[in-house]
Design a protein around this motif. Structure first.
Motif, PDB file in Angstrom:
ATOM      1  N   ILE A   7       0.841  -1.199   0.000  1.00 18.86           N
ATOM      2  CA  ILE A   7       0.000   0.000   0.000  1.00 18.86           C
ATOM      3  C   ILE A   7       0.876   1.248   0.000  1.00 18.86           C
ATOM      4  CG2 ILE A   7      -1.604   1.369   1.383  1.00 18.86           C
ATOM      5  CD1 ILE A   7      -2.849  -1.254   2.327  1.00 18.86           C
ATOM      6  N   VAL A   8       1.870   1.269   0.876  1.00 17.32           N
ATOM      7  CA  VAL A   8       2.747   2.437   0.986  1.00 17.32           C
ATOM      8  C   VAL A   8       3.522   2.659  -0.300  1.00 17.32           C
ATOM      9  CG1 VAL A   8       4.762   3.357   2.189  1.00 17.32           C
ATOM     10  CG2 VAL A   8       2.936   2.257   3.489  1.00 17.32           C
ATOM     11  N   TYR A   9       4.111   1.587  -0.839  1.00 19.70           N
ATOM     12  CA  TYR A   9       4.934   1.747  -2.040  1.00 19.70           C
ATOM     13  C   TYR A   9       4.084   2.040  -3.272  1.00 19.70           C
ATOM     14  CZ  TYR A   9       9.127   1.205  -4.856  1.00 19.70           C
ATOM     15  OH  TYR A   9      10.188   1.455  -5.682  1.00 19.70           O
ATOM     16  N   GLY A  10       2.878   1.517  -3.326  1.00 16.96           N
ATOM     17  CA  GLY A  10       2.040   1.711  -4.508  1.00 16.96           C
ATOM     18  C   GLY A  10       1.281   3.011  -4.512  1.00 16.96           C
ATOM     19  N   MET A  11       1.175   3.667  -3.342  1.00 16.62           N
ATOM     20  CA  MET A  11       0.362   4.873  -3.251  1.00 16.62           C
ATOM     21  C   MET A  11       0.906   6.002  -4.113  1.00 16.62           C
ATOM     22  SD  MET A  11      -1.307   6.391   0.204  1.00 16.62           S
ATOM     23  CE  MET A  11       0.291   6.674   0.977  1.00 16.62           C
ATOM     24  N   ALA A  12       2.225   6.057  -4.302  1.00 16.27           N
ATOM     25  CA  ALA A  12       2.800   7.096  -5.155  1.00 16.27           C
ATOM     26  C   ALA A  12       2.301   6.953  -6.595  1.00 16.27           C
ATOM     27  CB  ALA A  12       4.325   7.026  -5.116  1.00 16.27           C
ATOM     28  N   PHE A  13       2.250   5.725  -7.091  1.00 14.01           N
ATOM     29  CA  PHE A  13       1.789   5.484  -8.460  1.00 14.01           C
ATOM     30  C   PHE A  13       0.292   5.748  -8.599  1.00 14.01           C
ATOM     31  CE2 PHE A  13       5.619   2.900  -8.085  1.00 14.01           C
ATOM     32  CZ  PHE A  13       6.291   3.204  -9.254  1.00 14.01           C
ATOM     33  N   THR A  14      -0.494   5.265  -7.648  1.00 12.99           N
ATOM     34  CA  THR A  14      -1.945   5.448  -7.759  1.00 12.99           C
ATOM     35  C   THR A  14      -2.313   6.927  -7.651  1.00 12.99           C
ATOM     36  OG1 THR A  14      -2.242   5.068  -5.378  1.00 12.99           O
ATOM     37  CG2 THR A  14      -2.391   3.157  -6.822  1.00 12.99           C
ATOM     38  N   THR A  15      -1.607   7.657  -6.799  1.00 12.11           N
ATOM     39  CA  THR A  15      -1.853   9.106  -6.694  1.00 12.11           C
ATOM     40  C   THR A  15      -1.540   9.805  -8.009  1.00 12.11           C
ATOM     41  OG1 THR A  15      -1.361   9.096  -4.317  1.00 12.11           O
ATOM     42  CG2 THR A  15      -1.220  11.215  -5.471  1.00 12.11           C
ATOM     43  N   LEU A  16      -0.438   9.426  -8.627  1.00 12.56           N
ATOM     44  CA  LEU A  16      -0.060  10.021  -9.907  1.00 12.56           C
ATOM     45  C   LEU A  16      -1.112   9.748 -10.969  1.00 12.56           C
ATOM     46  CD1 LEU A  16       2.003  11.411 -11.788  1.00 12.56           C
ATOM     47  CD2 LEU A  16       3.072   9.154 -12.111  1.00 12.56           C
ATOM     48  N   PHE A  17      -1.607   8.515 -11.037  1.00 12.61           N
ATOM     49  CA  PHE A  17      -2.616   8.162 -12.031  1.00 12.61           C
ATOM     50  C   PHE A  17      -3.880   9.001 -11.854  1.00 12.61           C
ATOM     51  CE2 PHE A  17      -0.785   3.591 -12.240  1.00 12.61           C
ATOM     52  CZ  PHE A  17       0.199   4.024 -13.110  1.00 12.61           C
ATOM     53  N   PHE A  18      -4.384   9.048 -10.638  1.00  8.97           N
ATOM     54  CA  PHE A  18      -5.636   9.762 -10.385  1.00  8.97           C
ATOM     55  C   PHE A  18      -5.456  11.270 -10.502  1.00  8.97           C
ATOM     56  CE2 PHE A  18      -6.998   5.736  -8.565  1.00  8.97           C
ATOM     57  CZ  PHE A  18      -8.325   5.692  -8.959  1.00  8.97           C
TER      58      PHE A  18
END
Length: 293
Positions: free
Chosen positions: A162-173
């Motif tokens: 969750i922590v490592y993936g949040m940067a990517f998901t934030t960028l996408f949205f």
């Protein structure tokens, strides 16, 4: 004369199209060849493997390798197959994908429609997380998991992803929401809608394309992860990628290549199905917010 020129142009067009198809077909066969070898080998007996070649057709199709890979193959000192590890990966992927997608949507909403002082700096720092190699965060993340009491647990692996993936998901949205007119939010505010009402009732319902992109991205990244699984997992909590490594690299017994290939296909099948069934939506979702309509 005009008819001859048109006919010649059509002939050249057909030739060019045929060459393009030939090149694409050759490339497809080249990239599919390892998968074909894996599938054929998984249905062979060991005697068949020793007497034939890599791409030879099985003399007899048997499913013993698949059964053994799933339930009785040795992954280190345990001989229980990859079944348990497969379900470990499912237990890690599902909550990690859902939570990181939700948090990414919420962050993207804040960074585009509720900007505050220093928001651009904060987004830049968060974006920096996309470029940090896994190896850099191993020690501090291990210390964090220890402090939280999540070391060597499924919950700990979920937290890491969750922590490592949040940067990517934030960028996408964020990139998707930035092209949505701000007037929608202002009009909702005039009607008395609050922060979460706008998010749930207006932005989230139109976020289908980017949600699909995020789910595909996160599912693939988390399911295929090996490093976090081997470092932060232990025994019964490790994902299928770790089990596959232990199965293939075991130093005891005979190398059963048919079992190894079957286990590798089992490990890769979920992500393969995700891309086959939803691959077109991935590209469509990435480009959905690129042009203002």
């Amino acid at each position: 004369m005009v008819n001859q020129t048109a006919q010649s142009s059509m002939n050249w067009s057909r030739i060019n199209r045929g060459l393009i198809y030939a090149v694409l077909l050759t490339a497809a066969l080249f990239y599919l060849l390892p998968l074909v070898v894996m599938v054929l080998t998984s249905f062979k007996t060991m005697d068949d493997i020793r007497s034939g070649n890599l791409i030879s057709w099985p003399t007899e199709f048997v499913f013993d390798a698949w059964s053994k890979a799933w339930s009785t193959a040795c992954t280190g000192v345990r001989c229980e197959g990859v079944e348990g590890y497969f379900w470990n990966s499912v237990q890690i992927v599902v909550p990690a994908v859902l939570i990181s997608t939700f948090l990414g949507a919420l962050n993207g909403y804040v960074f585009t429609k509720w900007k505050f002082r220093g928001s651009e700096l904060l987004f830049g720092l968060l974006l920096f997380g996309c470029f940090i190699p896994f190896q850099v965060v191993l020690l501090p993340m291990a210390q964090t998991l220890g402090l939280l009491g999540l070391a060597n647990s499924t919950a700990g692996l979920v937290f890491v992803h969750i922590v490592y993936g949040m940067a990517f998901t934030t960028l996408f949205f964020r990139n998707f929401y930035i092209n949505i007119p701000g007037e929608l939010v202002k009009a909702a505010q005039l009607d008395g809608a609050g922060f979460f009402t706008i998010f749930w009732r207006i932005l989230l319902p139109i976020s289908g394309p980017i949600i699909v992109v995020t789910i595909i991205w996160q599912t693939t990244q988390i399911w295929n992860d090996f490093l976090f699984g081997v470092v932060y997992g232990s025994g019964d909590t490790q994902p299928i990628t770790v089990a596959l490594n232990n199965l293939v690299n075991t130093s005891t017994g005979v190398k059963e290549y048919n079992v190894h290939m079957a286990a590798a296909i089992i490990a890769g099948l979920p992500t393969l199905l995700v891309y086959v069934l939803a691959g077109k939506y991935f590209v469509r979702g990435l480009t959905a917010g690129s042009v203002k309509g």
